[in-house]
Design an enzyme around this catalytic site. Structure first.
Site, mmCIF file in Angstrom:
data_model
loop_
_atom_site.group_PDB
_atom_site.id
_atom_site.type_symbol
_atom_site.label_atom_id
_atom_site.label_comp_id
_atom_site.label_asym_id
_atom_site.label_seq_id
_atom_site.Cartn_x
_atom_site.Cartn_y
_atom_site.Cartn_z
ATOM 1 N NE ARG A 26 3.173 2.316 -1.634
ATOM 2 C CZ ARG A 26 2.327 2.992 -0.851
ATOM 3 N NH1 ARG A 26 1.680 2.400 0.121
ATOM 4 N NH2 ARG A 26 2.114 4.272 -1.062
ATOM 5 C CG ASP A 27 -1.832 2.840 -1.730
ATOM 6 O OD1 ASP A 27 -2.037 2.152 -0.715
ATOM 7 O OD2 ASP A 27 -2.443 3.895 -1.959
ATOM 8 C CG HIS A 219 -2.604 8.978 -1.902
ATOM 9 N ND1 HIS A 219 -1.590 8.221 -2.435
ATOM 10 C CD2 HIS A 219 -3.512 8.089 -1.443
ATOM 11 C CE1 HIS A 219 -1.877 6.933 -2.299
ATOM 12 N NE2 HIS A 219 -3.037 6.822 -1.688
ATOM 13 C CG HIS A 221 -8.038 6.254 -0.716
ATOM 14 N ND1 HIS A 221 -7.843 5.214 0.152
ATOM 15 C CD2 HIS A 221 -6.835 6.479 -1.290
ATOM 16 C CE1 HIS A 221 -6.572 4.828 0.103
ATOM 17 N NE2 HIS A 221 -5.943 5.584 -0.750
ATOM 18 C CB CYS A 252 -10.495 1.861 1.718
ATOM 19 S SG CYS A 252 -10.014 2.860 3.139
ATOM 20 C CG ASN A 261 -5.240 3.677 -3.825
ATOM 21 O OD1 ASN A 261 -4.878 4.578 -3.091
ATOM 22 N ND2 ASN A 261 -4.824 2.423 -3.686
HETATM 23 MG MG MG Z 1 -3.924 4.881 -1.156
#
Ligand code: MG
Length: 310
Positions: A26-27, A219, A221, A252, A261
């Site tokens: 997803r991300d 979460h 990065h 990003c 990520n």
């Molecule tokens: Mg992310």
């Protein structure tokens, strides 16, 4: 030639086990320029599940206009085993997204909030205060249907337009989401600018507001190379859920950088060395990221994948 696995030295101050919340499909994919087929997306999720990831966030029921990479969300979900033992959450930005997730038979959904006024305006078309009005019916209806609802809070440690972010506002936004009924908060360092002291401070502020570490996920990065240092600070503070993206998928979108990520492989390597249980088969994961890189036409951002692939 490659070294590994890492030598294991336990640090008794740290948790004995953590949950890795895999966000790559997803991300990760939503922030990759290349679009891959439904078949590749389905295989990616299945391979991540087979590699032992305990939860794999699959796609987003966002309007295809905003994220064309995930326009096939319903098709992907229809081909996955939603009744299996590994939860496969989907992001639902609004009630229309929730309708689609319910129609598809999803059991786990996530909403995406902002800790800053500018990001709320740009990403949600809302204000910091009004976003809750938007989430309230989504969370209420999801809970009524028996679904689990996770909530992301983005820009928790820095914002590309506003700079510093007031941690008191992050705590306020997070508390309100928990009050609505979210089971867990995923605190996002969306542009990767956080340093470990900020992480320790934010966890302590949540604790002071009555929110224990068991409700928090981190979460991170790796834009500025701080993701694992921040993870270590969170582990020391008792956090046991971490989001990560296979191969470091997903640049990003809000910073000029190749890295986004935190890579799942990089996280797994560190956890293994610290003697922290995670249940993930690193070789299977590296093979998956290497396979996917072929479909994306670019090398994985993960340092561990690169080191093990030499
Ligand atoms: Mg992310």
């Amino acid at each position: 030639m490659s070294a590994g696995p890492p030598a294991v030295v336990r640090d008794e101050r740290l948790p004995t086990r953590v949950t890795i919340h895999e966000v790559g499909p997803r991300d990760g994919l939503q922030n990759e320029a290349a679009v891959v087929t439904v078949a590749v997306k389905v295989e990616l999720v299945e391979r991540l599940v087979a590699a032992g990831l305990p939860i794999v966030e699959t796609t987003s029921f966002v309007h295809p206009r905003w994220v064309p990479q995930l326009a096939d969300a319903a098709e992907v979900v229809a081909r996955l085993d939603l009744a299996g033992s590994t939860p496969l959450p989907v992001l639902v930005p609004n009630e229309r997204g929730l309708d689609r997730a319910l129609e598809a038979g999803c059991t786990h959904v996530a909403v995406f909030a902002s800790a800053t006024e500018t990001f709320a305006a740009k990403n949600l078309g809302s204000t910091l205060a009004d976003q809750m009005t938007m989430f309230e019916p989504v969370v209420a209806r999801a809970l009524a249907a028996g679904l689990d609802v996770r909530s992301y809070v983005s820009m928790c440690f820095g914002d590309p337009w506003e700079g510093a972010v007031d941690p008191a506002v992050v705590v306020e936004v997070g508390r309100r989401l928990l009050d609505l009924g979210a089971s867990q908060l995923s605190l996002g360092d969306t542009i990767g600018v956080a340093t470990p002291g900020q992480v320790t401070d934010l966890v302590a502020r949540f604790a002071a507001a009555g929110v224990g570490v068991e409700r928090l996920a981190m979460h991170f990065h790796d834009t500025y190379g701080q993701a694992l240092a921040n993870t270590h600070a969170a582990l020391l503070a008792g956090v046991t859920t971490f989001d990560a993206s296979a191969g470091g998928l997903g640049g990003c979108p809000y910073a000029q950088s190749a890295t986004g990520n935190l890579a799942t492989e990089d996280l797994v390597w560190m956890l293994t060395g610290l003697g922290i249980g995670h249940g993930v088969d690193l070789d299977a994961l590296v093979a998956t990221s290497t396979w996917l890189a072929g479909h994306l036409g670019k090398a994985p951002a993960s340092a561990v994948v690169r080191a093990l692939s030499r």
